[in-house]
Design a protein around this motif. Structure first.
Motif, PDB file in Angstrom:
ATOM      1  N   UNK A 387       0.844  -1.201   0.000  1.00  0.00           N
ATOM      2  CA  UNK A 387       0.000   0.000   0.000  1.00  0.00           C
ATOM      3  C   UNK A 387       0.878   1.250   0.000  1.00  0.00           C
ATOM      4  N   UNK A 388       0.691   2.138  -1.000  1.00  0.00           N
ATOM      5  CA  UNK A 388       1.691   3.178  -1.233  1.00  0.00           C
ATOM      6  C   UNK A 388       1.092   4.527  -1.631  1.00  0.00           C
ATOM      7  N   UNK A 389      -0.105   4.845  -1.193  1.00  0.00           N
ATOM      8  CA  UNK A 389      -0.627   6.171  -1.484  1.00  0.00           C
ATOM      9  C   UNK A 389      -0.126   7.164  -0.442  1.00  0.00           C
ATOM     10  N   UNK A 390       0.253   8.346  -0.888  1.00  0.00           N
ATOM     11  CA  UNK A 390       0.837   9.334   0.017  1.00  0.00           C
ATOM     12  C   UNK A 390      -0.228   9.953   0.918  1.00  0.00           C
ATOM     13  N   UNK A 391       0.201  10.329   2.113  1.00  0.00           N
ATOM     14  CA  UNK A 391      -0.699  11.007   3.036  1.00  0.00           C
ATOM     15  C   UNK A 391      -0.715  12.493   2.713  1.00  0.00           C
ATOM     16  N   UNK A 392      -1.738  12.904   1.999  1.00  0.00           N
ATOM     17  CA  UNK A 392      -1.927  14.314   1.694  1.00  0.00           C
ATOM     18  C   UNK A 392      -2.857  14.985   2.694  1.00  0.00           C
ATOM     19  N   UNK A 429       1.470  -7.158  -4.689  1.00  0.00           N
ATOM     20  CA  UNK A 429       1.091  -6.014  -5.493  1.00  0.00           C
ATOM     21  C   UNK A 429       1.773  -4.759  -4.951  1.00  0.00           C
ATOM     22  N   UNK A 430       1.769  -3.703  -5.750  1.00  0.00           N
ATOM     23  CA  UNK A 430       1.844  -2.328  -5.262  1.00  0.00           C
ATOM     24  C   UNK A 430       0.478  -1.714  -5.560  1.00  0.00           C
ATOM     25  N   UNK A 431      -0.027  -0.922  -4.644  1.00  0.00           N
ATOM     26  CA  UNK A 431      -1.372  -0.371  -4.812  1.00  0.00           C
ATOM     27  C   UNK A 431      -1.456   0.974  -4.083  1.00  0.00           C
ATOM     28  N   UNK A 432      -2.392   1.801  -4.412  1.00  0.00           N
ATOM     29  CA  UNK A 432      -3.401   1.763  -5.457  1.00  0.00           C
ATOM     30  C   UNK A 432      -2.965   2.795  -6.483  1.00  0.00           C
ATOM     31  N   UNK A 433      -2.709   2.364  -7.690  1.00  0.00           N
ATOM     32  CA  UNK A 433      -2.084   3.168  -8.732  1.00  0.00           C
ATOM     33  C   UNK A 433      -3.158   3.891  -9.535  1.00  0.00           C
ATOM     34  N   UNK A 434      -3.361   5.191  -9.352  1.00  0.00           N
ATOM     35  CA  UNK A 434      -2.603   6.100  -8.528  1.00  0.00           C
ATOM     36  C   UNK A 434      -3.544   7.164  -7.987  1.00  0.00           C
ATOM     37  N   UNK A 435      -3.023   7.964  -7.040  1.00  0.00           N
ATOM     38  CA  UNK A 435      -3.706   9.127  -6.479  1.00  0.00           C
ATOM     39  C   UNK A 435      -4.948   8.758  -5.680  1.00  0.00           C
ATOM     40  N   UNK A 436      -4.997   7.546  -5.116  1.00  0.00           N
ATOM     41  CA  UNK A 436      -6.119   7.144  -4.257  1.00  0.00           C
ATOM     42  C   UNK A 436      -5.834   7.658  -2.839  1.00  0.00           C
ATOM     43  N   UNK A 437      -5.774   8.995  -2.693  1.00  0.00           N
ATOM     44  CA  UNK A 437      -5.293   9.613  -1.463  1.00  0.00           C
ATOM     45  C   UNK A 437      -6.400  10.006  -0.499  1.00  0.00           C
ATOM     46  N   UNK A 438      -7.653   9.819  -0.892  1.00  0.00           N
ATOM     47  CA  UNK A 438      -8.804  10.001  -0.004  1.00  0.00           C
ATOM     48  C   UNK A 438      -9.809   8.900  -0.300  1.00  0.00           C
ATOM     49  N   UNK A 473       2.725  -7.683  -9.510  1.00  0.00           N
ATOM     50  CA  UNK A 473       1.480  -7.081  -9.982  1.00  0.00           C
ATOM     51  C   UNK A 473       1.327  -5.685  -9.403  1.00  0.00           C
ATOM     52  N   UNK A 474       0.560  -4.875 -10.081  1.00  0.00           N
ATOM     53  CA  UNK A 474       0.190  -3.540  -9.615  1.00  0.00           C
ATOM     54  C   UNK A 474      -1.331  -3.453  -9.647  1.00  0.00           C
ATOM     55  N   UNK A 475      -1.920  -2.941  -8.571  1.00  0.00           N
ATOM     56  CA  UNK A 475      -3.374  -2.785  -8.513  1.00  0.00           C
ATOM     57  C   UNK A 475      -3.734  -1.350  -8.861  1.00  0.00           C
ATOM     58  N   UNK A 476      -4.648  -1.188  -9.814  1.00  0.00           N
ATOM     59  CA  UNK A 476      -5.105   0.153 -10.153  1.00  0.00           C
ATOM     60  C   UNK A 476      -6.042   0.668  -9.075  1.00  0.00           C
ATOM     61  N   UNK A 477      -6.193   1.985  -9.039  1.00  0.00           N
ATOM     62  CA  UNK A 477      -6.994   2.629  -8.007  1.00  0.00           C
ATOM     63  C   UNK A 477      -8.470   2.664  -8.395  1.00  0.00           C
ATOM     64  N   UNK A 478      -9.308   3.026  -7.422  1.00  0.00           N
ATOM     65  CA  UNK A 478     -10.736   3.206  -7.684  1.00  0.00           C
ATOM     66  C   UNK A 478     -11.017   4.507  -8.431  1.00  0.00           C
ATOM     67  N   UNK A 479     -10.344   5.565  -8.001  1.00  0.00           N
ATOM     68  CA  UNK A 479     -10.704   6.912  -8.392  1.00  0.00           C
ATOM     69  C   UNK A 479     -10.384   7.219  -9.849  1.00  0.00           C
ATOM     70  N   UNK A 486      -8.818   5.242 -13.076  1.00  0.00           N
ATOM     71  CA  UNK A 486      -7.462   4.691 -13.000  1.00  0.00           C
ATOM     72  C   UNK A 486      -7.339   3.402 -13.789  1.00  0.00           C
ATOM     73  N   UNK A 487      -8.379   2.579 -13.796  1.00  0.00           N
ATOM     74  CA  UNK A 487      -8.341   1.319 -14.518  1.00  0.00           C
ATOM     75  C   UNK A 487      -8.533   1.459 -16.007  1.00  0.00           C
ATOM     76  N   UNK A 488      -8.750   2.677 -16.474  1.00  0.00           N
ATOM     77  CA  UNK A 488      -8.882   2.944 -17.911  1.00  0.00           C
ATOM     78  C   UNK A 488      -7.897   4.021 -18.358  1.00  0.00           C
ATOM     79  N   UNK A 489      -6.897   4.287 -17.531  1.00  0.00           N
ATOM     80  CA  UNK A 489      -5.995   5.415 -17.753  1.00  0.00           C
ATOM     81  C   UNK A 489      -4.790   4.967 -18.568  1.00  0.00           C
ATOM     82  N   UNK A 490      -4.886   5.095 -19.890  1.00  0.00           N
ATOM     83  CA  UNK A 490      -3.825   4.609 -20.773  1.00  0.00           C
ATOM     84  C   UNK A 490      -2.497   5.319 -20.515  1.00  0.00           C
ATOM     85  N   UNK A 491      -2.544   6.592 -20.186  1.00  0.00           N
ATOM     86  CA  UNK A 491      -1.305   7.321 -19.924  1.00  0.00           C
ATOM     87  C   UNK A 491      -0.559   6.714 -18.727  1.00  0.00           C
ATOM     88  N   UNK A 492      -1.288   6.417 -17.667  1.00  0.00           N
ATOM     89  CA  UNK A 492      -0.632   5.882 -16.472  1.00  0.00           C
ATOM     90  C   UNK A 492      -0.290   4.399 -16.607  1.00  0.00           C
TER      91      UNK A 492
END
Length: 978
Positions: A387-392, A429-438, A473-479, A486-492
């Motif tokens: 789990x690797x989302x930053x604490x903002x 995994x590494x998760x949640x890719x990316x920006x799932x900060x709230x 594996x990498x887990x995509x985020x919900x947001x 995130x699960x449809x984000x071709x750039x990321x």
């Protein structure tokens, strides 16, 4: 994959370069020219040095030659001088490991690097054995240990063993090698080692003129085409490359046995094996692999056949030997949701901020290894960990799973945890890719942020972690990110993660995070998770089949999706080393928890030395926080069923994301055990007058305050709930000798701080948290935790003081977007520095029961590297650990004023003084250019600050750096190119 053919010969060179005298620059030039002319694929270097004024010789040579270097040493990373061996290669690196060789503490180490040459995989090993003539028995023991390690870890990969063995190949010590290895030079030259020497006669006594440098190739895997002594002459100025000559060997790999099941050949790379498997699969089998089922069953129904009972399950494909995927939630230990596996408990680990507060990759690795080992023994081969989302924002309900606010610290420690898991042959995994900060509105809200800011903050944390250990594996985020899920984000997913970073594993959706078939597949999502329960449709079955038939998704993309899943399993060893059900080692694993908690508890406040409590204290009152029963844990999918179950049942919410859990590790019981002569009383704190009256009757009070948080919901504010601030204030008024122990998700306001004698932050401390807290309170352990987050005074200091939709039953619905452009890359202490704000406690803060002094601070620029050197002394009366921190002050006008650039955790006895060397992370030096898609170090004047926290003025040294572009690779250290 390597562009070279799998049949290509291997040219290997071994050379002992031990030298750090004044003529090293001339020797370095000779070595560079010599290696360039010889053009080896792999270079094994022995007795490599690194110290102040001398850049690591292997890394220096590798950069000059265009190789990737892996340095192996028993000396800790912070040692001012390091000595060891290295392997340099131009081929892709699949794996690296090392082993210290007993019995002497003389720096002998073996290193292994697995490389990919076309479809073939080879294990290259470097070593240097004991050198004294009378040390034959020691060499034999070292070689025996080395061979035992290689036998244990070879895993069917052909081996080449190179280095300085300090004995001729005819020596009896090599008898164990001869059955399985051929010595390259002796196999082609009559007279063997006695005919030539690799000891330079200009530097060694003639009586030692024997060849001691060798290349041993696995006998059934290679034929020797060439072996010759090289680098054996001085130049016109009389400069020798080394005190040793080099040995160059050309090894021709033997063809692998022909088999219809090529994927079972471990001498092939994970990519080649995965492609071979996919080529043998039917379309239905591929579609079955790219989606998992909910391992608990649908709507309370039976589990899928074969599922152990966990978050996800993909059935085995037995005819091809593909194992079932048993995926378990494991942010803080192996979960057993709803006790679906009755009585199957695991070890609840400390929270993410607790581990991050240790600032120790070694402790983080041990925690990961514990989870991986338990998963393997329970039958699971994929852990939804990392789990690797930053604490903002301190109100994020899931901060307790994460590792703080700084991308370098968080990425380093989470990467170490992932490595610990995968060292047990379990995918992480590494998760949640990316920006799932709230968590508020997580399934719909858009995290809006600029590309540069995202790369220099949240994405950088993932990048740093992947350089420590590439996850399977990498887990995509919900947001959504800037409007796109995130699960449809071709750039990321496709461009950044897979192409720019070279990630070779698979991307799986979070549970309920898949929203389409063609769009998601084309964007880079490889596996849908439990879509039959959590998504609107099982997108990766019928809808994806129709999309492929219609031509909107290429058939090759389906093959790529399946290949990536299999590659992740193979690369981590999960394919070849299936789990074996066995009991977990409760005592050993809980000891890891206690060590982590003891190292991660942060002493925030202790102005008059109330702590540690005196051992002869006679009367102690413990108040609140259910300290008579246990320690609190966070809620949601990461909740772990531990030994003894829930110590305090019935606290709301009792359903998702609850129940609220207290692990049965009572601080009260632990204090009583450590203070057998004292009266240690407990009051629950519900009645303020009763608590206040009892506090006035004792010598010291310890108040426990808790804050529960959970996945899927954010905290409505930062405050301690249920009137606990009033309780602390009342008790402190009755007895100022009051210590407060916080068990929280993160920072809370402290309106009572100046009225209490001490404050400890114990986070969510895990199954042995009560024992750890008691030992810190009484000085059995010296607190050494340092905050991985900035501690605001209150909401007014946050980038977004007000956010709609927080908490249960909020008065306002969540917003459609969260504006992270406000702070951008300036998360946490960077925000405070940029705005000139003073927090309650700065990032990196933490007190001790002893004192430390820093001295002799200097900074040196060695080629592309920046190094800080200083001494640390324990000037107090107790043994303790300190964490000196290095911050980079960016050139004037930079949008980010300061970045953490390095640190070193160090333990010292009273009066002990130690020299420390820290290489500043290139990540702290570089900015991301989204147009060029590259990292660039701006030229200019920088400050390097040695400090005790981000808020400490410390000492600053100024340096000038030229502009340069930074090249980064997954799974290896960054290298800078002019």
């Amino acid at each position: 994959m390597s562009p070279r053919s799998a049949a290509a010969p291997l040219r290997v060179l071994t050379l002992n370069i031990y030298h750090d005298k004044a003529d090293w620059p001339a020797r370095r030039a000779r070595i560079v020219d010599g290696i360039r002319a010889l053009d080896p694929d792999v270079v094994a270097l022995q007795e490599v040095l690194q110290h102040e004024g001398l850049r690591n010789q292997a890394e220096d040579l590798a950069e000059a030659l265009g190789y990737e270097a892996h340095f192996f040493s028993v000396d800790p990373a912070g040692a001012p001088k390091r000595y060891g061996n290295a392997l340099l290669t131009r081929d892709p690196v699949l794996h690296a490991a090392s082993r210290a060789l007993p019995p002497l503490q003389d720096g002998r180490v073996a290193g292994r690097v697995d490389i990919a040459v076309g479809a073939r995989r080879y294990a290259m090993v470097v070593t240097h054995l004991h050198h004294t003539p009378e040390g034959g028995a020691i060499r034999a023991e070292q070689l025996g240990d080395l061979l035992a390690w290689l036998e244990e870890t070879a895993d069917g990969v052909p081996l080449v063993l190179m280095g300085d063995f300090n004995a001729p190949s005819e020596a009896a010590v090599f008898a164990p090698l001869r059955a399985d290895f051929v010595e390259a030079y002796a196999s082609l030259h009559e007279g063997g080692d006695l005919a030539r020497t690799t000891l330079n006669p200009a530097f060694f006594d003639a009586r030692r003129q024997k060849r001691i440098d060798h290349v041993f190739a696995q006998r059934d895997a290679f034929d020797v085409r060439e072996a010759r002594i090289v680098l054996d002459a001085p130049d016109r100025q009389g400069t020798w490359p080394s005190d040793h000559f080099g040995l160059l060997a050309t090894l021709v790999p033997r063809p692998l046995p022909q088999t219809a099941r090529a994927w079972e050949q471990r001498a092939l790379t994970p990519d080649a094996r995965a492609r071979a498997l996919v080529a043998a699969m039917t379309a239905d089998e591929k579609f079955r692999l790219i989606r998992s089922d909910f391992g608990l069953g649908v709507d309370g129904g039976p589990r899928p056949e074969g599922a152990l009972g966990s978050a996800g399950y993909t059935p085995a494909i037995a005819r091809l030997g593909i194992p079932a995927l048993q995926l378990a939630d494991a942010g803080l230990g192996v979960t057993n949701p709803a006790n679906i596996r009755p009585g199957d408990y695991a070890t609840p680990m400390p929270s993410g901020p607790m581990t991050a507060s240790t600032w120790s990759p070694e402790i983080a690795w041990a925690g990961g290894a514990t989870m991986g080992r338990q998963a393997w023994r329970k039958g699971f081969n994929v852990l939804l960990a990392g789990s690797l989302n930053l604490q903002r924002d301190p109100r994020n309900g899931r901060n307790f799973e994460y590792a703080g606010e700084d991308p370098l610290l968080a990425g380093t420690l989470v990467g170490a945890s992932v490595r610990g898991i995968q060292d047990q042959h379990v995918v992480s995994t590494l998760k949640h890719f990316a920006m799932n900060d709230m968590e508020t509105g997580r399934n719909t809200h858009s995290a809006d942020i600029g590309a540069r800011a995202m790369h220099e903050s949240d994405l950088l944390a993932f990048r740093v972690a992947m350089e420590v250990e590439e996850p399977g594996a990498v887990m995509s985020a919900y947001n959504r990110i800037n409007g796109t899920y995130a699960g449809e984000h071709a750039e990321l997913l496709d461009r950044v993660l897979k192409r720019d970073w070279g990630f070779g594993g698979w991307v799986l959706s979070d549970w309920g995070g898949a929203h389409s078939a063609a769009q998601a597949a084309n964007a880079g999502l490889d596996q849908q998770s439990a879509g039959e329960v959590f998504d609107k449709e099982v997108w990766f079955d019928r809808p994806l089949r129709e999309a492929i038939a219609a031509g909107t998704v290429a058939p090759a993309r389906l093959d790529d999706m399946a290949t990536r899943v299999l590659r992740g399993l193979i690369a981590t060893g999960a394919f070849d080393h299936p789990p074996r059900i066995a009991p977990i080692d409760v005592a050993a694993d809980e000891a890891v928890v206690q060590r982590t908690a003891e190292a991660g508890i942060v002493l925030l406040h202790n102005p008059d030395g109330l702590l540690p409590l005196a051992k002869d204290v006679r009367r102690v009152l413990v108040v609140g926080g259910h300290a008579d029963r246990g320690v609190i844990a966070g809620g949601g999918s990461s909740a772990v069923l531990g030994r003894g179950g829930n110590a305090v049942e019935g606290i709301a919410p009792t359903t998702w994301p609850g129940p609220v859990v207290f692990h049965p590790s009572s601080p009260l019981a632990a204090l009583r055990a450590l203070l057998p002569q004292a009266e240690v009383r407990f009051v629950d704190g519900r009645d303020l007058r009763d608590a206040s009256r009892a506090a006035g009757e004792v010598d010291a009070v310890v108040v426990f305050a808790t804050q529960w948080s959970a996945e899927s919901v954010d905290l409505p504010d930062m405050d301690l709930p249920q009137g606990q601030d009033a309780l602390i204030a009342a008790v402190a008024e009755a007895n100022p000798r009051t210590a407060v122990v916080l068990e929280t998700n993160g920072p809370v306001p402290m309106p009572w701080r100046e009225d209490v004698g001490a404050v400890l932050e114990a986070w969510y401390p895990g199954i042995r948290g009560g024992e750890a807290i008691a030992r810190v309170l009484l000085g059995e352990v010296n607190p050494s935790g340092r905050l991985p987050v900035t501690w605001p005074t209150g909401l007014e200091q946050l980038p977004r003081p007000a956010l709609p939709g927080l908490g249960f039953d909020p008065p306002q619905p969540p917003g459609d977007a969260i504006d992270y452009t406000i702070e951008g890359a300036n998360v946490g202490y960077r925000w405070f520095a940029a705005r000139g704000l003073e927090p309650l406690y700065p990032f990196g803060h933490g007190l001790s029961y002893t004192t430390f002094a820093y001295d002799d601070f200097r900074v040196r620029v060695l080629g592309p590297e920046v190094w800080a050197y200083f001494s640390v002394a324990n000037t107090g009366a107790r043994r303790g650990a300190d964490v000196p921190q290095l911050y980079l002050e960016l050139p004037a006008g930079h949008p980010t004023p300061v970045r953490l650039a390095g640190w070193q955790r160090i333990e010292l006895d009273p009066g002990e003084r130690r020299e420390v060397a820290v290489r500043l992370s290139p990540h702290a030096l570089a900015d991301y250019d989204p147009d060029a898609r590259r990292w660039h170090i701006p030229g200019g004047r920088y400050g390097v600050r040695l400090a005790r926290s981000a808020g400490d003025a410390g000492e600053v040294r100024r340096i000038e750096l030229p502009p340069r572009t930074l090249e980064m690779r997954i799974g290896s250290a960054p290298t800078a190119a002019p």
